[in-house]
Design an enzyme around this catalytic site. Structure first.
Site, PDB file in Angstrom:
ATOM      1  N   GLU A  92      -4.888   2.283  -4.075  1.00 28.67           N
ATOM      2  CA  GLU A  92      -3.439   2.367  -4.077  1.00 28.67           C
ATOM      3  C   GLU A  92      -2.846   1.122  -3.428  1.00 28.67           C
ATOM      4  O   GLU A  92      -1.772   1.139  -2.874  1.00 28.67           O
ATOM      5  CB  GLU A  92      -2.970   3.639  -3.352  1.00 28.67           C
ATOM      6  CG  GLU A  92      -3.229   3.695  -1.860  1.00 28.67           C
ATOM      7  CD  GLU A  92      -4.610   4.278  -1.500  1.00 28.67           C
ATOM      8  OE1 GLU A  92      -5.485   4.331  -2.394  1.00 28.67           O
ATOM      9  OE2 GLU A  92      -4.783   4.659  -0.338  1.00 28.67           O
TER      10      GLU A  92
ATOM     11  N   ASP B 140       0.850  -1.187   0.000  1.00 29.61           N
ATOM     12  CA  ASP B 140       0.000   0.000   0.000  1.00 29.61           C
ATOM     13  C   ASP B 140       0.893   1.247   0.000  1.00 29.61           C
ATOM     14  O   ASP B 140       1.845   1.339   0.782  1.00 29.61           O
ATOM     15  CB  ASP B 140      -0.903  -0.024   1.252  1.00 29.61           C
ATOM     16  CG  ASP B 140      -1.970   1.045   1.189  1.00 29.61           C
ATOM     17  OD1 ASP B 140      -3.048   0.758   0.627  1.00 29.61           O
ATOM     18  OD2 ASP B 140      -1.723   2.171   1.686  1.00 29.61           O
ATOM     19  N   ILE B 141       0.584   2.192  -0.874  1.00 27.22           N
ATOM     20  CA  ILE B 141       1.401   3.407  -0.961  1.00 27.22           C
ATOM     21  C   ILE B 141       1.142   4.274   0.285  1.00 27.22           C
ATOM     22  O   ILE B 141      -0.010   4.492   0.665  1.00 27.22           O
ATOM     23  CB  ILE B 141       1.073   4.211  -2.235  1.00 27.22           C
ATOM     24  CG1 ILE B 141       1.331   3.342  -3.472  1.00 27.22           C
ATOM     25  CG2 ILE B 141       1.898   5.492  -2.303  1.00 27.22           C
ATOM     26  CD1 ILE B 141       0.918   3.988  -4.782  1.00 27.22           C
TER      27      ILE B 141
END
Lengths: 553, 129
Positions: A471, A428-429
């Site tokens: 994301e 996950d960003i």
């Protein structure tokens, strides 16, 4: 047995390294013959020698997976064969031309790009460094005042080796010495592409570089411009402004085409002999073909073999090819698979009927090898592209949520069956909402696409990557234990935080967090996902920009 | 039917011989005799008495079909299956090879991983089961 297989793969790999050296040596000898052939007429003894050498080398090259080189050698071999059969000597100019075609084979792809069928890295071995684009060389042709510097920088951040030229003659000169894998023509002025592109593609062809994929970046997005590009054999056309991820994915597509797994074709015909003939014909061109005499087993075999394309004989005792096509089309999940009919029927109205009911093309028997193979390849290629669009996320080109979950279940089941280990990672960003809020969604999309490409590039072809949420990404690593998965993901993580994104005049960097779990820790797929999700959560809790592994608890 | 055990492989290309050796010994656990030419095959194969002979078609000197013809004068082929390996198969050729007494034809490039299984299948077919 598993150990034997690993031993086998290891030994094959070492054989292949030996062969790689031999191939280079012998190819060089062959191409070196060019200087000799500049003046002399090539006599039959020499032709026979070259013929034997290329026949032998082609066979082993193909066996070791050097497909492009093998095909080049085969075509050289056929050329010599024709001369031998006709008892003709070969003109120096003709020989030179043919030998020239072999030249690209000498700059072989490095061995790691060659696929061994289902070769998986055994878990016991250290993780190899990330697969990057370092071996991929790209030439950019600048057009007067164009600003290729940004392109060069951008592509370099993806690991491509980029060289820029402002003059086509200089480019060709370099390309003859070390041919690039791809060419980008970055056109600047508002005028039409016209003469300039003609000149570029003509120069390339004249230097025997016509096979190098050419990408055109143009300020004009109109139809005529694209038509012109198409007529000049341009592989990909991008209109300005071009984002680096767009360009990268275009390059990726154009360059990867030859490296993809072979097309799979299912042939159904009541005549076993014809079947075998067609099968061998297709396999000679690197297409995997399965045959079936009994139409009643078609659906089962499709299920098992997953063909890209179906070829039905029109006249069979149990049912006609048309009827069989209808039966196949009842299954909506098979709708995208092209069906080609084969028949000695030349009557056009019959052909038309064949087309109307579920078929896509019609080939008259006996088939002409070249046409047959070309038709099948182009159909299969389109079908794959379509299937890809159906299963892949449009922004990133990664597998969609449902698809990656399905593949994960499959890999999990396989690992259990084969008593191997598969790892899954959730990525996950970090602080992505802030990126979107500060720089806008468009920039956010660039970040998402960039990470997608980075992950894809850094992993093996057998690894699977999906866009799990906005994301969020899911990565499936077959035959990989927790430690190796951690190493790989950390390499990616470090790569990613180095990438500099730009929005107007501002520069910023991003990072991601990840959670890893391996299949030996869990009993079912749901747990598998949940454990890696929890590990991701811990990584976020503990300050982000790190990878945490789920442990036995 | 006896189990498939002994295989003779004749090919003039060293890399192909090496790959077949690994494939057949490592995966198939067969006993393998590798010959680099038709001449060597004539000298060594009769004594080795293999279950299957894998014979490359195109070789300098004695080619595959000629080697087979001459082998016939030296040994009995009742219990030995001959399989030609070739890169070039025209429609008429498979039948021609079969008319020479070949049991089947394997197309080059072959799949090293699957070669042993392929031979096992042929062996079952050869023995009519």
């Amino acid at each position: 047995m598993a150990n034997d297989n690993q031993e086998f793969l290891k030994e094959m790999e070492s054989l292949r390294l030996d062969f790689h050296k031999r191939l280079l040596r012998e190819l060089e000898q062959m191409v070196a013959y060019r200087s000799k052939s500049d003046t002399q007429l090539c006599d039959l003894t020499t032709i026979k020698e070259l013929y034997d050498a290329s026949h032998k080398l082609a066979g082993s090259a193909l066996t070791f997976g050097y497909k492009d080189t093998g095909i080049l050698l085969r075509s050289f071999e056929n050329f010599l064969d024709q001369a031998l059969c006709g008892g003709n000597q070969i003109e120096p100019s003709q020989m030179r031309l043919k030998l020239h075609e072999l030249a690209p084979a000498v700059s072989l792809p490095s061995t790691d790009e060659i696929e061994v069928e289902d070769a998986r890295t055994p878990t016991s071995e250290p993780v190899e460094a990330l697969h990057r684009n370092e071996d991929i060389s790209i030439y950019i042709l600048e057009d007067e005042t164009s600003t290729s510097e940004a392109l060069k920088l951008g592509l370099s951040s993806f690991g491509y080796v980029v060289t820029t030229f402002s003059d086509i003659a200089a480019l060709c000169e370099h390309a003859l010495v070390s041919p690039p894998d791809g060419l980008i023509f970055d056109k600047s002025e508002k005028s039409s592409l016209g003469n300039k592109l003609d000149l570029v593609s003509k120069s390339l062809r004249e230097n025997g570089l016509g096979d190098i994929p050419l990408i055109v970046i143009s300020p004009n997005d109109d139809f005529n411009e694209k038509l012109l590009a198409a007529r000049n054999g341009v592989a990909s056309f991008l209109a300005k402004p071009v984002s680096i991820p767009d360009l990268e994915s275009s390059l990726d597509y154009v360059l990867q085409q030859n490296l993809r797994s072979p097309y799979r074709v299912l042939l159904v015909d009541d005549d076993a002999y014809t079947l075998e003939h067609h099968r061998l014909m297709l396999e000679r061109w690197g297409i995997v073909a399965r045959t079936l005499v009994d139409p009643a087993q078609t659906l089962e075999l499709i299920d098992e073999f997953h063909p890209d394309l179906l070829i039905f004989d029109l006249h069979m005792p149990l049912c006609t090819g048309i009827e069989l096509a209808e039966v196949v089309r009842y299954h909506t999940q098979l709708v995208h698979i092209p069906i080609i009919f084969l028949s000695s029927e030349r009557n056009e109205s019959r052909q038309l009927v064949a087309m109307m009911t579920g078929g896509d093309d019609f080939i008259v028997k006996p088939v002409v090898e070249d046409n047959f193979v070309t038709t099948i390849k182009s159909r299969a290629q389109r079908a794959r592209k379509l299937a890809e669009l159906m299963t892949r996320d449009s922004l990133t080109g990664l597998l969609k949520h449902t698809e990656i979950k399905e593949r994960l279940s499959y890999e999990f089941a396989r690992a259990q069956r084969q008593q191997s280990v598969v790892s899954v990672a959730m990525i996950d960003i970090d602080h992505f909402k802030k990126v979107n809020d500060t720089y806008g969604h468009q920039t956010g999309d660039v970040v998402i696409a960039t990470l997608a490409h980075l992950i894809k590039r850094g992993l093996r072809t057998t690894d699977l990557v999906g866009r799990y949420g906005g994301e969020e990404y899911m990565v499936v690593l077959p035959d990989t234990d927790t430690d190796n998965a951690l190493t790989k993901l950390n390499l990616l993580r470090v790569e990613f935080e180095k990438i500099v994104f730009r929005h107007k005049d501002e520069e910023f960097t991003c990072s991601f967090s990840g959670g890893v779990c391996s299949s030996d820790l869990v009993n079912n797929v749901d747990d598998f996902v949940e454990q890696s999700d929890r590990a991701l959560y811990s990584a976020k809790e503990q300050g982000r920009n790190q990878i945490i592994a789920a442990n036995n608890s | 039917m006896s189990t498939l055990q002994k295989i003779a492989h004749v090919d003039d290309d060293e890399s192909i011989r090496a790959i077949a050796k690994v494939a057949l010994e490592r995966i198939g656990k067969f006993t393998l005799l590798s010959c680099a030419s038709g001449k060597e095959a004539l000298e060594r194969i009769p004594e080795f008495a293999p279950d299957i002979i894998l014979l490359d078609v195109m070789m300098p000197g004695l080619d595959g079909p000629t080697t087979l013809k001459q082998l016939r004068e030296k040994m009995n082929f009742e219990k030995t299956a001959v399989i030609f390996m070739t890169a070039k198969v025209q429609s008429s050729e498979v039948e021609y090879y079969k008319s020479l007494g070949a049991f089947n034809v394997i197309l080059k490039p072959f799949d090293a991983m699957g070669l042993s299984d392929q031979l096992k299948n042929y062996w079952v077919q050869f023995n009519g089961e």
